[in-house]
Write a protein that holds these residues in place. Sequence first.
Motif, short mmCIF file in Angstrom:
data_model
loop_
_atom_site.label_atom_id
_atom_site.label_comp_id
_atom_site.label_asym_id
_atom_site.label_seq_id
_atom_site.Cartn_x
_atom_site.Cartn_y
_atom_site.Cartn_z
N PHE A 50 -105.48 81.30 9.44
CA PHE A 50 -106.56 80.86 10.32
C PHE A 50 -107.39 79.74 9.69
O PHE A 50 -108.62 79.78 9.68
N VAL A 51 -106.68 78.74 9.17
CA VAL A 51 -107.38 77.59 8.60
C VAL A 51 -108.03 76.78 9.72
O VAL A 51 -107.57 76.81 10.87
N PRO A 52 -109.10 76.04 9.42
CA PRO A 52 -109.83 75.31 10.46
C PRO A 52 -108.95 74.35 11.27
O PRO A 52 -109.13 74.23 12.48
N GLU A 53 -108.02 73.66 10.60
CA GLU A 53 -107.16 72.73 11.33
C GLU A 53 -106.32 73.46 12.37
O GLU A 53 -106.16 72.99 13.50
N GLY A 54 -105.79 74.59 12.01
CA GLY A 54 -104.99 75.36 12.96
C GLY A 54 -105.81 75.86 14.13
O GLY A 54 -105.36 75.83 15.29
N ILE A 55 -107.03 76.31 13.86
CA ILE A 55 -107.91 76.77 14.94
C ILE A 55 -108.26 75.63 15.88
O ILE A 55 -108.23 75.78 17.10
N LEU A 56 -108.59 74.46 15.30
CA LEU A 56 -108.91 73.30 16.12
C LEU A 56 -107.74 72.93 17.02
O LEU A 56 -107.92 72.69 18.23
N ALA A 57 -106.54 72.90 16.46
CA ALA A 57 -105.36 72.53 17.24
C ALA A 57 -105.07 73.56 18.33
O ALA A 57 -104.68 73.20 19.45
N ASN A 58 -105.25 74.84 18.02
CA ASN A 58 -105.02 75.88 19.02
C ASN A 58 -106.02 75.77 20.17
O ASN A 58 -105.65 75.93 21.35
N VAL A 59 -107.27 75.52 19.85
CA VAL A 59 -108.29 75.35 20.89
C VAL A 59 -107.97 74.12 21.74
O VAL A 59 -108.10 74.13 22.97
#
Length: 253
Positions: A195-204
Amino acid sequence: MEDGLTRPASPAGLSWYMAASQLLGLTVIAMTGAWMGQYRGGIAWESVLQFNVHPLCMVIGMVFLQGDALLVYRVFRNETKRSAKILHGLLHAFALLIALVGVIAVFDYHRKKGFADMYSLHSWCGIAAFSLYFIQWLVGFSFFLFPGASFSLRSRYKPQHVFFGVFLLALSIATCLLGIKELLLFSIQATYSSFVPEGILANVLGLLLIVFGLVIGYILTRDEWKRPPLAEELALSMDFKTLTKGESPSSSQ
């Protein structure tokens, strides 16, 4: 004539959904830019950052501008049909040009790095979407803007044109989702599950792309929100229909 004067500029609820679509569209563009800038190093043409031109251009062209082009006939309800057609065609043309820059960027980047082309599902769907979009624009221009196409031919082709317009937006969004997943697996595969920030941003970003498509689709499928024909357009349509039946326009009155 009196109905045309008293007709509301926008049906109830349409303005809110239109505003939501624009807010969502601008948000996905901003998030894509933030992703490329904050986590992928930025955007440039003559460097390793050339690849980052690709996702930003495809989101702007194949998603946001394409979606806005589909909404032209809902927004400009009281303008002449020809004015709406020209704006519709111009927005699609701008979308194609921006998307073309994105396509060139990724192929040129692969060539410079010695990477293989056209092996992933994302690339197959992307080329299919871009190619079909270009064909759709050419056929639409020939039928609806270029003088010479008959009224009956336009009428027969219009349902197919509308269907493929919605289909291509859906295909473009699906291709973006495949691209997001592919880029994440290439760049942060080792840490993605943390759940790194880049992954969360891309998922959103992916979720917002879906919501953008749903809002556009909802606006386009509400029959009461369709652009009503102006009085002169109705008269012209009736004249064409009666003439194609071998009658004089006045005989139908």
